[in-house]
Design a protein around this motif. Sequence first.
Motif, PDB file in Angstrom:
ATOM      1  N   THR A  34     -14.043   6.359  11.255  1.00 44.50           N
ATOM      2  CA  THR A  34     -13.809   5.455  10.120  1.00 44.50           C
ATOM      3  C   THR A  34     -13.048   6.459   9.083  1.00 44.50           C
ATOM      4  O   THR A  34     -12.442   5.774   8.090  1.00 44.50           O
ATOM      5  CB  THR A  34     -15.192   4.987   9.771  1.00 44.50           C
ATOM      6  OG1 THR A  34     -15.792   4.114  10.733  1.00 44.50           O
ATOM      7  CG2 THR A  34     -15.020   3.971   8.449  1.00 44.50           C
ATOM      8  N   ASP A  35     -13.853   7.516   8.630  1.00 39.88           N
ATOM      9  CA  ASP A  35     -13.408   8.152   7.728  1.00 39.88           C
ATOM     10  C   ASP A  35     -11.675   8.666   7.686  1.00 39.88           C
ATOM     11  O   ASP A  35     -10.872   8.623   6.874  1.00 39.88           O
ATOM     12  CB  ASP A  35     -14.083   9.728   7.503  1.00 39.88           C
ATOM     13  CG  ASP A  35     -15.484   9.351   6.942  1.00 39.88           C
ATOM     14  OD1 ASP A  35     -15.929   8.307   6.418  1.00 39.88           O
ATOM     15  OD2 ASP A  35     -16.359  10.282   7.360  1.00 39.88           O
ATOM     16  N   ALA A  36     -11.391   9.129   9.161  1.00 36.01           N
ATOM     17  CA  ALA A  36     -10.123   9.390   9.438  1.00 36.01           C
ATOM     18  C   ALA A  36      -9.144   8.167   9.182  1.00 36.01           C
ATOM     19  O   ALA A  36      -7.916   8.383   8.436  1.00 36.01           O
ATOM     20  CB  ALA A  36      -9.872   9.802  10.847  1.00 36.01           C
ATOM     21  N   VAL A  37      -9.681   7.041   9.447  1.00 32.89           N
ATOM     22  CA  VAL A  37      -8.559   5.908   9.419  1.00 32.89           C
ATOM     23  C   VAL A  37      -8.424   5.400   7.957  1.00 32.89           C
ATOM     24  O   VAL A  37      -7.451   5.119   7.612  1.00 32.89           O
ATOM     25  CB  VAL A  37      -9.191   4.629  10.082  1.00 32.89           C
ATOM     26  CG1 VAL A  37      -8.667   3.398   9.745  1.00 32.89           C
ATOM     27  CG2 VAL A  37      -9.216   4.831  11.690  1.00 32.89           C
ATOM     28  N   VAL A  38      -9.451   5.517   7.111  1.00 34.11           N
ATOM     29  CA  VAL A  38      -9.364   5.368   5.724  1.00 34.11           C
ATOM     30  C   VAL A  38      -8.745   6.519   4.975  1.00 34.11           C
ATOM     31  O   VAL A  38      -7.868   5.792   4.062  1.00 34.11           O
ATOM     32  CB  VAL A  38     -10.947   5.000   5.165  1.00 34.11           C
ATOM     33  CG1 VAL A  38     -10.861   5.143   3.709  1.00 34.11           C
ATOM     34  CG2 VAL A  38     -11.681   3.856   5.645  1.00 34.11           C
ATOM     35  N   THR A  39      -8.665   7.641   5.083  1.00 35.91           N
ATOM     36  CA  THR A  39      -8.497   8.681   4.371  1.00 35.91           C
ATOM     37  C   THR A  39      -7.042   9.263   4.931  1.00 35.91           C
ATOM     38  O   THR A  39      -6.272   9.806   4.020  1.00 35.91           O
ATOM     39  CB  THR A  39      -9.156   9.649   4.090  1.00 35.91           C
ATOM     40  OG1 THR A  39      -9.574  10.359   5.530  1.00 35.91           O
ATOM     41  CG2 THR A  39     -10.437   9.541   3.330  1.00 35.91           C
ATOM     42  N   ASP A  40      -6.744   8.705   6.141  1.00 31.97           N
ATOM     43  CA  ASP A  40      -5.336   9.574   6.660  1.00 31.97           C
ATOM     44  C   ASP A  40      -4.442   8.410   7.098  1.00 31.97           C
ATOM     45  O   ASP A  40      -3.455   8.796   8.029  1.00 31.97           O
ATOM     46  CB  ASP A  40      -6.101  10.348   7.955  1.00 31.97           C
ATOM     47  CG  ASP A  40      -4.929  11.220   8.340  1.00 31.97           C
ATOM     48  OD1 ASP A  40      -4.408  11.989   7.421  1.00 31.97           O
ATOM     49  OD2 ASP A  40      -4.991  11.937   9.467  1.00 31.97           O
ATOM     50  N   ARG A  41      -4.290   7.431   6.640  1.00 34.80           N
ATOM     51  CA  ARG A  41      -3.344   6.462   6.864  1.00 34.80           C
ATOM     52  C   ARG A  41      -1.923   6.712   6.829  1.00 34.80           C
ATOM     53  O   ARG A  41      -1.167   6.832   7.524  1.00 34.80           O
ATOM     54  CB  ARG A  41      -3.552   5.083   6.117  1.00 34.80           C
ATOM     55  CG  ARG A  41      -2.765   3.916   6.271  1.00 34.80           C
ATOM     56  CD  ARG A  41      -2.818   3.291   7.837  1.00 34.80           C
ATOM     57  NE  ARG A  41      -3.881   2.858   8.294  1.00 34.80           N
ATOM     58  CZ  ARG A  41      -4.257   1.746   8.429  1.00 34.80           C
ATOM     59  NH1 ARG A  41      -3.417   0.753   8.285  1.00 34.80           N
ATOM     60  NH2 ARG A  41      -5.452   1.532   9.033  1.00 34.80           N
ATOM     61  N   ALA A  42      -1.655   7.204   5.586  1.00 29.20           N
ATOM     62  CA  ALA A  42      -0.285   8.043   5.256  1.00 29.20           C
ATOM     63  C   ALA A  42       0.203   9.075   6.435  1.00 29.20           C
ATOM     64  O   ALA A  42       1.330   9.044   6.633  1.00 29.20           O
ATOM     65  CB  ALA A  42      -0.130   8.493   3.919  1.00 29.20           C
ATOM     66  N   ALA A  43      -0.669   9.943   6.893  1.00 27.47           N
ATOM     67  CA  ALA A  43      -0.595  10.937   7.607  1.00 27.47           C
ATOM     68  C   ALA A  43      -0.146  10.392   8.973  1.00 27.47           C
ATOM     69  O   ALA A  43       0.719  10.776   9.655  1.00 27.47           O
ATOM     70  CB  ALA A  43      -1.467  12.113   7.647  1.00 27.47           C
ATOM     71  N   ASP A  44      -1.033   9.303   9.413  1.00 31.12           N
ATOM     72  CA  ASP A  44      -0.597   8.631  10.699  1.00 31.12           C
ATOM     73  C   ASP A  44       0.534   7.820  10.802  1.00 31.12           C
ATOM     74  O   ASP A  44       1.259   8.063  11.584  1.00 31.12           O
ATOM     75  CB  ASP A  44      -1.799   7.611  10.897  1.00 31.12           C
ATOM     76  CG  ASP A  44      -1.774   7.192  12.234  1.00 31.12           C
ATOM     77  OD1 ASP A  44      -1.469   7.885  13.066  1.00 31.12           O
ATOM     78  OD2 ASP A  44      -2.250   5.884  12.413  1.00 31.12           O
ATOM     79  N   ILE A  45       1.016   7.204   9.487  1.00 31.86           N
ATOM     80  CA  ILE A  45       2.297   6.587   9.371  1.00 31.86           C
ATOM     81  C   ILE A  45       3.506   7.636   9.755  1.00 31.86           C
ATOM     82  O   ILE A  45       4.632   7.303  10.294  1.00 31.86           O
ATOM     83  CB  ILE A  45       2.455   5.892   7.964  1.00 31.86           C
ATOM     84  CG1 ILE A  45       1.441   4.704   8.172  1.00 31.86           C
ATOM     85  CG2 ILE A  45       4.008   5.492   7.881  1.00 31.86           C
ATOM     86  CD1 ILE A  45       1.275   4.140   6.700  1.00 31.86           C
ATOM     87  N   ALA A  46       3.375   8.709   8.908  1.00 32.64           N
ATOM     88  CA  ALA A  46       4.410   9.876   9.108  1.00 32.64           C
ATOM     89  C   ALA A  46       4.334  10.327  10.287  1.00 32.64           C
ATOM     90  O   ALA A  46       5.555  10.567  11.289  1.00 32.64           O
ATOM     91  CB  ALA A  46       3.921  11.207   8.184  1.00 32.64           C
ATOM     92  N   GLY A  47       3.386  10.526  11.159  1.00 36.36           N
ATOM     93  CA  GLY A  47       3.344  11.009  12.528  1.00 36.36           C
ATOM     94  C   GLY A  47       3.812  10.048  13.572  1.00 36.36           C
ATOM     95  O   GLY A  47       4.696  10.195  14.453  1.00 36.36           O
ATOM     96  N   LEU A  48       3.551   8.868  13.249  1.00 37.81           N
ATOM     97  CA  LEU A  48       4.018   7.672  13.999  1.00 37.81           C
ATOM     98  C   LEU A  48       5.724   7.512  13.690  1.00 37.81           C
ATOM     99  O   LEU A  48       6.519   7.318  14.669  1.00 37.81           O
ATOM    100  CB  LEU A  48       3.485   6.369  13.802  1.00 37.81           C
ATOM    101  CG  LEU A  48       1.887   6.131  14.419  1.00 37.81           C
ATOM    102  CD1 LEU A  48       1.198   4.962  14.103  1.00 37.81           C
ATOM    103  CD2 LEU A  48       1.828   6.393  16.000  1.00 37.81           C
ATOM    104  N   SER A  49       5.999   7.647  12.581  1.00 40.03           N
ATOM    105  CA  SER A  49       7.638   7.507  12.407  1.00 40.03           C
ATOM    106  C   SER A  49       8.162   8.617  13.047  1.00 40.03           C
ATOM    107  O   SER A  49       9.114   8.498  13.658  1.00 40.03           O
ATOM    108  CB  SER A  49       7.742   7.544  10.899  1.00 40.03           C
ATOM    109  OG  SER A  49       6.909   6.627  10.031  1.00 40.03           O
ATOM    110  N   ARG A  50       7.701  10.024  12.984  1.00 41.89           N
ATOM    111  CA  ARG A  50       8.493  10.766  13.678  1.00 41.89           C
ATOM    112  C   ARG A  50       8.385  10.587  15.109  1.00 41.89           C
ATOM    113  O   ARG A  50       9.601  10.816  15.654  1.00 41.89           O
ATOM    114  CB  ARG A  50       7.770  12.269  13.419  1.00 41.89           C
ATOM    115  CG  ARG A  50       7.947  13.064  12.286  1.00 41.89           C
ATOM    116  CD  ARG A  50       7.371  14.170  11.834  1.00 41.89           C
ATOM    117  NE  ARG A  50       6.241  14.333  11.724  1.00 41.89           N
ATOM    118  CZ  ARG A  50       5.351  14.121  10.714  1.00 41.89           C
ATOM    119  NH1 ARG A  50       5.972  13.803   9.630  1.00 41.89           N
ATOM    120  NH2 ARG A  50       4.269  14.086  10.759  1.00 41.89           N
TER     121      ARG A  50
END
Length: 150
Positions: free
Chosen positions: A99-115
């Motif tokens: 829950t904490d990772a999803v809430v706070t790390d959305r931008a990093a997840d988008i960057a990783g998925l974009s790469r």
Amino acid sequence: MTPGSAHEALTAAHAEVKAEIARTDTKTALLLAFVGAVLAGAWTVAKDTPLTAPALVAGGLGMGLLVAAAGMLLRSVRPNLRGRHGFPLWATLTAEEITDAVVTDRAADIAGLSRLAVAKFRGLRRAVDLTCAGGALLVLAALLCAGGAA
């Protein structure tokens, strides 16, 4: 930008990147099936056809390029279990940590998925180029056989 609109924008960007990955994987699967069918068909025709030396060289190179394209396509869809975001990360976390990772790390997840999406797209593009070149060489081989070039 308000916190609510920023969250909505991040959610939309996340969904867009995931959709692009899915589209690229679908295109990759279709191209892999096509390459496999061309390889099987070319092999079936070539094994029963007397080939001239130039046709054998052109056909062999064409088949080699198609095999290389198939390898590239398979690498493009190979799971990456060492990724920092998404399923591999979540498999190591507790429910609260997810829950904490999803809430706070959305931008990093988008960057990783974009790469990841860009890498998959590049692999698909290279495989399409190899498939076109391999197909052209197979057509050349067929023309050399039909024309009887020595």
